[in-house]
Design a protein around this motif. Sequence first.
Motif, PDB file in Angstrom:
ATOM      1  N   ALA A  37      -2.380  77.543  22.901  1.00 48.92           N
ATOM      2  CA  ALA A  37      -3.133  78.452  23.775  1.00 48.92           C
ATOM      3  C   ALA A  37      -4.596  78.033  23.776  1.00 48.92           C
ATOM      4  O   ALA A  37      -5.086  77.406  22.827  1.00 48.92           O
ATOM      5  CB  ALA A  37      -2.999  79.900  23.307  1.00 48.92           C
TER       6      ALA A  37
ATOM      7  N   SER B 114     -14.523  75.950  31.789  1.00 44.00           N
ATOM      8  CA  SER B 114     -13.252  76.446  32.321  1.00 44.00           C
ATOM      9  C   SER B 114     -12.115  75.601  31.780  1.00 44.00           C
ATOM     10  O   SER B 114     -12.255  74.375  31.607  1.00 44.00           O
ATOM     11  CB  SER B 114     -13.241  76.406  33.851  1.00 44.00           C
TER      12      SER B 114
ATOM     13  N   ASP C 114       5.220  78.687  34.098  1.00 40.65           N
ATOM     14  CA  ASP C 114       3.809  78.586  34.460  1.00 40.65           C
ATOM     15  C   ASP C 114       3.567  79.036  35.896  1.00 40.65           C
ATOM     16  O   ASP C 114       2.604  78.629  36.540  1.00 40.65           O
ATOM     17  CB  ASP C 114       3.280  77.167  34.242  1.00 40.65           C
TER      18      ASP C 114
ATOM     19  N   TRP D  44      -3.292  70.366  30.322  1.00 40.59           N
ATOM     20  CA  TRP D  44      -4.455  71.239  30.169  1.00 40.59           C
ATOM     21  C   TRP D  44      -5.628  70.583  30.888  1.00 40.59           C
ATOM     22  O   TRP D  44      -5.938  69.414  30.652  1.00 40.59           O
ATOM     23  CB  TRP D  44      -4.809  71.431  28.698  1.00 40.59           C
TER      24      TRP D  44
ATOM     25  N   GLY E  20      -5.973  82.748  26.305  1.00 40.30           N
ATOM     26  CA  GLY E  20      -4.915  82.570  27.289  1.00 40.30           C
ATOM     27  C   GLY E  20      -3.533  82.696  26.680  1.00 40.30           C
ATOM     28  O   GLY E  20      -3.375  82.927  25.475  1.00 40.30           O
ATOM     29  N   ASP E  21      -2.507  82.539  27.521  1.00 36.04           N
ATOM     30  CA  ASP E  21      -1.129  82.598  27.050  1.00 36.04           C
ATOM     31  C   ASP E  21      -0.743  81.294  26.368  1.00 36.04           C
ATOM     32  O   ASP E  21      -1.364  80.245  26.583  1.00 36.04           O
ATOM     33  CB  ASP E  21      -0.185  82.852  28.235  1.00 36.04           C
TER      34      ASP E  21
ATOM     35  N   TRP F 258     -14.911  76.447  24.201  1.00 34.28           N
ATOM     36  CA  TRP F 258     -13.460  76.528  24.284  1.00 34.28           C
ATOM     37  C   TRP F 258     -12.808  75.722  23.172  1.00 34.28           C
ATOM     38  O   TRP F 258     -13.340  74.705  22.714  1.00 34.28           O
ATOM     39  CB  TRP F 258     -12.961  75.999  25.624  1.00 34.28           C
TER      40      TRP F 258
ATOM     41  N   TYR G 200      -7.554  75.592  31.827  1.00 35.95           N
ATOM     42  CA  TYR G 200      -6.288  76.229  32.179  1.00 35.95           C
ATOM     43  C   TYR G 200      -5.158  75.216  32.091  1.00 35.95           C
ATOM     44  O   TYR G 200      -5.375  73.997  32.026  1.00 35.95           O
ATOM     45  CB  TYR G 200      -6.340  76.856  33.571  1.00 35.95           C
TER      46      TYR G 200
ATOM     47  N   GLU H 262     -12.321  85.121  25.077  1.00 38.19           N
ATOM     48  CA  GLU H 262     -11.210  84.975  26.006  1.00 38.19           C
ATOM     49  C   GLU H 262     -10.064  84.296  25.283  1.00 38.19           C
ATOM     50  O   GLU H 262     -10.279  83.493  24.362  1.00 38.19           O
ATOM     51  CB  GLU H 262     -11.606  84.138  27.231  1.00 38.19           C
TER      52      GLU H 262
ATOM     53  N   ARG I 220      -1.122  88.458  24.130  1.00 42.99           N
ATOM     54  CA  ARG I 220      -2.554  88.685  24.025  1.00 42.99           C
ATOM     55  C   ARG I 220      -2.842  90.174  23.919  1.00 42.99           C
ATOM     56  O   ARG I 220      -2.204  90.986  24.584  1.00 42.99           O
ATOM     57  CB  ARG I 220      -3.277  88.115  25.239  1.00 42.99           C
TER      58      ARG I 220
END
Length: 521
Positions: free
Chosen positions: A305, A333, A121, A341, A298-299, A314, A335, A296, A272
């Motif tokens: 993910a 947002s 990470d 998370w 993410g990894d 989200w 991450y 969008e 991705r």
Amino acid sequence: MKRLCLTALALALLLSGCKSAPAQESPAAESLSPVYADWSHLTPYEAPQEVYTRRYEDFNDTLTPRDDYGPLLPFQGASLIRHEYGFDDPYTLYGLATLEGEVIVDPVYTSAFALRQYGPDGQTGYDPYALLLTKTFPVPGGEPEARSAVCARDGSWCTDFLYTYDWELFYGMDMTHGIPLLKGDTQLVFLDAGDGTERRVIDIQPYRDMGLEYGWELIGNIVPGERYAPFSVRDSQGDSFRYYLADLDTGEALPLPGDVMYAGPLHDGLFRAQGGSGYGCLDEQGRWVIDPIYNELGDFYEGVAAARTMGGGWCFLDRQGTVLKELPPEYDSLYYEKGFWKCYGADVPDRLFRADLTEVELPQGAWDSAILGDGWVSWLRAGGGTTLWKDGVSRDLPPELGSAWSGEGGYALLHAPDAEESSLLNLETFETVPLPGSFTAMFQTDELTGERYIWTSSNELQCWRLFDLEGNLLSSQPYSQGGGQDQLVGGLLFHTRPDRSTLTTRDGKVVFQWLIPQASD
């Protein structure tokens, strides 16, 4: 190439005037340049002294592998100016010394730095296996060129200067494959970080024949531990791209589906990719596993993910594309950091989920959060003050201590509200140590011992300072001495200033000092 010619010329002029200190003597060693800094304006005037010994009697420009050096310290040893295109272009040369102050190689390297590994990470590891050294070499009948070698941190082995590198090669590197370097124009080489042998060599000429212009366009998408790396090829006009998947074991390339407009690095066997309508995931055979339907994506971390739907909300996905959990639209947002998370929005309290997506229960009044590491989370309470949480147990801190926004190794940094004051909190004992006058503070790590310490900036005192974890002041550097740097290396204090490189014990005893000849017109 003009730059390289002038570099070689300047280096030749520099070295031609060198005189070395007698073996095992210090100070009074002559500088590497006939140009000296003017110290006469200082009052009272006290000329600085060079303090070092030498392993080899004469000037030495080559690292001879031995097993008794101990950890080697790259130090700045010369400062020169090149004049090109009407601009003054300063550059430096670096040498290698031991932690006992013994010079092993004089300043001949245009760069010398430790290669560090990185976690999945992005967390930096501080176990530098090797140093990367770069020199400029003359080419008969041609222009000089820069080439690199890799050596053990203790100098017990060193490769030849056969390689070139780009910073893109080291992005996220944990050396699972080895140290990635380019060799010549046609090979991508992974060096074993333990002994410098070429663990794997990949011929990149077939990729260049497809239209790949620069090696780093391939290398930049290599993720440590992954076998495959996506890369793009331009058409002859440079207007469009076609993506391929490179097998780092065989060197073969697999074309990806024609609708792929972007392909990112591999994580957990998936990567991705952007299709015609959105983002999804491809597997190692170039097949769509998660359709490109997300705005969008993410990894993957530990099989999970984060994705944002075209509608703006989200959600969490598993590796098959199944939606595991959805979030309300006010969370804009999301991450992953240090095992959690984090979800947040402008007008709602943060929400935290563990890697397995179990939600962390918010302490009463909690609003903004920060991940401190080792399972610790800091919550800023809506009414003021901070609550620390770990494994369901919380503890409130007095409001005057401020908020905790950074943590490492069982410690957290606290910033007092509306003041240039920081303090260090022991997360085991909950004792605090003041760092007075520190407007900005962050953790640093001794790259050889792993010891953590604190770097601070004080606008009030107009200086940078280092503290240990007990709050003891280790060093202070005024802002006026711009361009300098202080750090812990091997438990000693290493100071780099525009005019000298110095290694001292914590009580101020000088172990090594090299005066840097100042750049001259």
